[in-house]
Write a protein that holds these residues in place. Sequence first.
Motif, short mmCIF file in Angstrom:
data_model
loop_
_atom_site.label_atom_id
_atom_site.label_comp_id
_atom_site.label_asym_id
_atom_site.label_seq_id
_atom_site.Cartn_x
_atom_site.Cartn_y
_atom_site.Cartn_z
N LEU A 9 0.83 -1.21 0.00
CA LEU A 9 0.00 0.00 0.00
C LEU A 9 0.86 1.25 0.00
N ALA A 10 1.94 1.24 0.78
CA ALA A 10 2.85 2.39 0.83
C ALA A 10 3.49 2.62 -0.54
N GLN A 12 2.17 1.87 -3.39
CA GLN A 12 1.13 2.41 -4.27
C GLN A 12 0.93 3.90 -4.04
N VAL A 13 1.00 4.32 -2.77
CA VAL A 13 0.82 5.75 -2.44
C VAL A 13 1.95 6.58 -3.03
N LEU A 16 1.49 7.41 -6.72
CA LEU A 16 0.29 8.12 -7.16
C LEU A 16 0.63 9.28 -8.09
N ILE A 123 -1.93 14.78 0.68
CA ILE A 123 -1.10 13.83 -0.09
C ILE A 123 -0.26 14.59 -1.09
N LYS A 127 4.00 15.08 -1.33
CA LYS A 127 4.75 14.92 -2.59
C LYS A 127 5.59 16.16 -2.88
N PHE A 214 4.95 7.09 3.37
CA PHE A 214 3.56 6.81 3.74
C PHE A 214 3.25 7.34 5.14
N VAL A 217 2.60 11.00 4.86
CA VAL A 217 1.26 11.21 4.28
C VAL A 217 0.19 11.04 5.35
#
Length: 275
Positions: A9-10, A12-13, A16, A123, A127, A214, A217
């Motif tokens: 999941l991390a 994937q974040v 993004l 989010i 970034k 993550f 975030v």
Amino acid sequence: MDPEAFLDLANQVIKLKMYPYFDVAHSLLCALAVREDLGAGAQSFSRKHPLSCWLSTMLVIFAGGMVANGLLGEPILAPLKNTPQLLIGTVTWYLVFYTPFDVGYKVAKFLPVKVVASAMKEIYRAKKVYDGVTHAAKLYPNAYVIMIIVGTLKGNGAGFTKLLERLIRGAWTPTAMETMQPSFYTKASLVASIIFVLDKKTDLISAPHALVYFGIVIFFVYFKLSSILLGIHDPFVPFENLFCALFMGGIWDSLAKLLGKGQPKEETKDAKKTN
């Protein structure tokens, strides 16, 4: 959650894509912030001074990149070359200020919409902080302070351009300096920049980079939603008060007052006159 699933999941974040949805959320909240800063006269101001209104909104949207570029010796207007993002900013500005019956503003203020947009913006902020630290690290590989400064400015550039942004709208507020009263977003961006620098340049953080990112975030999103839903605006305040009391003279000033040595001169003169 299974550690492997959490790490996935991390990852994937961190992958993004910000365009277009996160850019829309960022631009929408920036336009909303400008309108709320204008107060009750926002609608009449936008009708009388559309150019000033648009310029100030674009400055808020692109503030981080502009300020960081200025400090790094790069073209200040370079962020404006991103035409799709500029169009998104202009459309969201128009929706917030000029839609019939103020529908755009009411939708942006609608709590579920604001919560989702705020989470996306945080989010987006993470970034930007990471990109700022990474960019500064390429230019100045061993200048940790520069990396932290650039990351902080990228994360909350609008706070540092508030004086200029208001001046564009004809309001001169010299006390609106982020360095005098840093907002939570500046403090959070500063902490995130420090963590990214430690993760990137040292061995002090052994966790995978995706988990560190993550975690930042989650930190941003959690406290943003807490401020909207629970009214928790600045969790750093208790730690700041303790630090200032211990290391910035607060405890010694209090002791001096208790011992009678810290009374202002005017008070001592008044006391002598009454005697």
